[in-house]
Design a protein around this motif. Structure first.
Motif, PDB file in Angstrom:
ATOM      1  N   UNK A   5      -2.250  -9.864 -11.040  1.00  0.00           N
ATOM      2  CA  UNK A   5      -2.728  -8.921  -9.949  1.00  0.00           C
ATOM      3  C   UNK A   5      -1.880  -7.725  -9.799  1.00  0.00           C
ATOM      4  N   UNK A   6      -2.485  -6.726  -9.797  1.00  0.00           N
ATOM      5  CA  UNK A   6      -1.797  -5.169  -9.759  1.00  0.00           C
ATOM      6  C   UNK A   6      -2.076  -4.745  -8.349  1.00  0.00           C
ATOM      7  N   UNK A   7      -0.778  -4.387  -7.788  1.00  0.00           N
ATOM      8  CA  UNK A   7      -0.678  -3.963  -6.463  1.00  0.00           C
ATOM      9  C   UNK A   7      -0.231  -2.468  -6.604  1.00  0.00           C
ATOM     10  N   UNK A   8      -1.139  -1.312  -6.164  1.00  0.00           N
ATOM     11  CA  UNK A   8      -0.777  -0.003  -6.557  1.00  0.00           C
ATOM     12  C   UNK A   8      -0.512   0.430  -5.090  1.00  0.00           C
ATOM     13  N   UNK A   9       0.744   1.040  -4.961  1.00  0.00           N
ATOM     14  CA  UNK A   9       1.122   1.482  -3.790  1.00  0.00           C
ATOM     15  C   UNK A   9       1.275   3.162  -3.734  1.00  0.00           C
ATOM     16  N   UNK A  10       0.397   3.913  -3.177  1.00  0.00           N
ATOM     17  CA  UNK A  10       0.354   5.348  -3.306  1.00  0.00           C
ATOM     18  C   UNK A  10      -0.485   6.083  -2.159  1.00  0.00           C
ATOM     19  N   UNK A  11       0.103   6.882  -1.684  1.00  0.00           N
ATOM     20  CA  UNK A  11      -0.684   7.674  -0.496  1.00  0.00           C
ATOM     21  C   UNK A  11      -1.700   8.616  -1.006  1.00  0.00           C
ATOM     22  N   UNK A  12      -1.731   8.905  -2.145  1.00  0.00           N
ATOM     23  CA  UNK A  12      -2.628   9.791  -2.534  1.00  0.00           C
ATOM     24  C   UNK A  12      -3.937   9.214  -3.468  1.00  0.00           C
ATOM     25  N   UNK A  13      -5.095   9.649  -2.851  1.00  0.00           N
ATOM     26  CA  UNK A  13      -6.248   8.555  -3.407  1.00  0.00           C
ATOM     27  C   UNK A  13      -6.618   9.203  -4.779  1.00  0.00           C
ATOM     28  N   UNK A  51      -1.130 -16.022  -2.007  1.00  0.00           N
ATOM     29  CA  UNK A  51      -2.336 -16.365  -2.780  1.00  0.00           C
ATOM     30  C   UNK A  51      -1.930 -17.404  -3.935  1.00  0.00           C
ATOM     31  N   UNK A  52      -0.774 -16.860  -4.764  1.00  0.00           N
ATOM     32  CA  UNK A  52      -0.286 -17.714  -6.013  1.00  0.00           C
ATOM     33  C   UNK A  52       0.879 -17.583  -5.907  1.00  0.00           C
ATOM     34  N   UNK A  53       1.784 -17.419  -5.179  1.00  0.00           N
ATOM     35  CA  UNK A  53       3.501 -17.615  -5.214  1.00  0.00           C
ATOM     36  C   UNK A  53       3.984 -16.353  -5.679  1.00  0.00           C
ATOM     37  N   UNK A  54       3.141 -15.298  -6.200  1.00  0.00           N
ATOM     38  CA  UNK A  54       3.691 -14.233  -6.906  1.00  0.00           C
ATOM     39  C   UNK A  54       3.964 -14.263  -8.263  1.00  0.00           C
ATOM     40  N   UNK A  55       3.616 -15.332  -8.925  1.00  0.00           N
ATOM     41  CA  UNK A  55       3.807 -15.621 -10.225  1.00  0.00           C
ATOM     42  C   UNK A  55       3.273 -14.681 -11.233  1.00  0.00           C
ATOM     43  N   UNK A  56       2.210 -13.891 -10.877  1.00  0.00           N
ATOM     44  CA  UNK A  56       1.194 -13.047 -12.002  1.00  0.00           C
ATOM     45  C   UNK A  56       1.060 -11.680 -10.905  1.00  0.00           C
ATOM     46  N   UNK A  57       1.935 -11.360 -10.402  1.00  0.00           N
ATOM     47  CA  UNK A  57       1.794  -9.996  -9.710  1.00  0.00           C
ATOM     48  C   UNK A  57       2.734  -8.862 -10.301  1.00  0.00           C
ATOM     49  N   UNK A  58       2.160  -7.529 -10.467  1.00  0.00           N
ATOM     50  CA  UNK A  58       2.649  -6.458 -10.955  1.00  0.00           C
ATOM     51  C   UNK A  58       2.553  -5.279  -9.894  1.00  0.00           C
ATOM     52  N   UNK A  59       3.601  -4.730  -9.615  1.00  0.00           N
ATOM     53  CA  UNK A  59       3.479  -3.637  -8.595  1.00  0.00           C
ATOM     54  C   UNK A  59       3.763  -2.274  -8.979  1.00  0.00           C
ATOM     55  N   UNK A  60       3.015  -1.383  -8.740  1.00  0.00           N
ATOM     56  CA  UNK A  60       3.206   0.218  -9.509  1.00  0.00           C
ATOM     57  C   UNK A  60       3.491   0.958  -8.165  1.00  0.00           C
ATOM     58  N   UNK A  61       4.531   1.378  -7.697  1.00  0.00           N
ATOM     59  CA  UNK A  61       5.020   1.965  -6.599  1.00  0.00           C
ATOM     60  C   UNK A  61       5.201   3.497  -6.543  1.00  0.00           C
ATOM     61  N   UNK A  62       4.778   4.089  -5.537  1.00  0.00           N
ATOM     62  CA  UNK A  62       5.372   5.601  -5.326  1.00  0.00           C
ATOM     63  C   UNK A  62       6.304   5.144  -4.124  1.00  0.00           C
ATOM     64  N   UNK A  63       7.640   5.894  -4.464  1.00  0.00           N
ATOM     65  CA  UNK A  63       8.694   5.720  -3.847  1.00  0.00           C
ATOM     66  C   UNK A  63       8.892   6.535  -2.419  1.00  0.00           C
ATOM     67  N   UNK A  64       7.972   7.639  -2.537  1.00  0.00           N
ATOM     68  CA  UNK A  64       7.841   8.452  -1.495  1.00  0.00           C
ATOM     69  C   UNK A  64       6.659   8.222  -0.460  1.00  0.00           C
ATOM     70  N   UNK A  65       6.693   7.095   0.410  1.00  0.00           N
ATOM     71  CA  UNK A  65       5.576   6.909   0.998  1.00  0.00           C
ATOM     72  C   UNK A  65       5.650   7.192   2.767  1.00  0.00           C
ATOM     73  N   UNK A  66       4.172   7.402   3.380  1.00  0.00           N
ATOM     74  CA  UNK A  66       4.410   7.681   4.791  1.00  0.00           C
ATOM     75  C   UNK A  66       4.774   6.103   5.608  1.00  0.00           C
ATOM     76  N   UNK A  67       5.158   6.228   6.580  1.00  0.00           N
ATOM     77  CA  UNK A  67       5.476   4.964   7.381  1.00  0.00           C
ATOM     78  C   UNK A  67       6.608   4.372   6.896  1.00  0.00           C
ATOM     79  N   UNK A  68       7.008   4.103   5.767  1.00  0.00           N
ATOM     80  CA  UNK A  68       7.981   3.112   5.337  1.00  0.00           C
ATOM     81  C   UNK A  68       7.906   3.583   3.617  1.00  0.00           C
ATOM     82  N   UNK A  69       9.041   4.139   3.104  1.00  0.00           N
ATOM     83  CA  UNK A  69       9.407   4.540   1.861  1.00  0.00           C
ATOM     84  C   UNK A  69       9.812   3.634   1.214  1.00  0.00           C
TER      85      UNK A  69
END
Length: 70
Positions: A5-13, A51-69
């Protein structure tokens, strides 16, 4: 990573849309999720880990985010 699963964290659509299209076109992830700010990111990350213990999770992160960087 194709089974991950890929979680994309970015404030730009445009960035979120571009990453989604590329990941799906290349078959990089079984699931692509998004968060627009740090609070959403923490909530969604918690849900994905539960959901799955985080065993198959990748995170792509923008480090300068609103509310919580990053």
């Amino acid at each position: 990573m194709a089974g991950a699963a890929l979680l994309v964290l970015d404030d730009h659509s445009v960035v979120r849309l571009s990453i989604d299209r590329a990941a799906r076109k290349m078959g990089l992830a079984r699931q692509v999720d998004f968060a627009r700010n740090g609070r959403e990111a923490m909530q969604r990350l918690t849900e994905l880990v539960e959901e799955d213990g985080g065993r198959s999770l990748a995170v792509l992160l923008d480090i300068n985010m609103p509310e919580m960087g990053g």
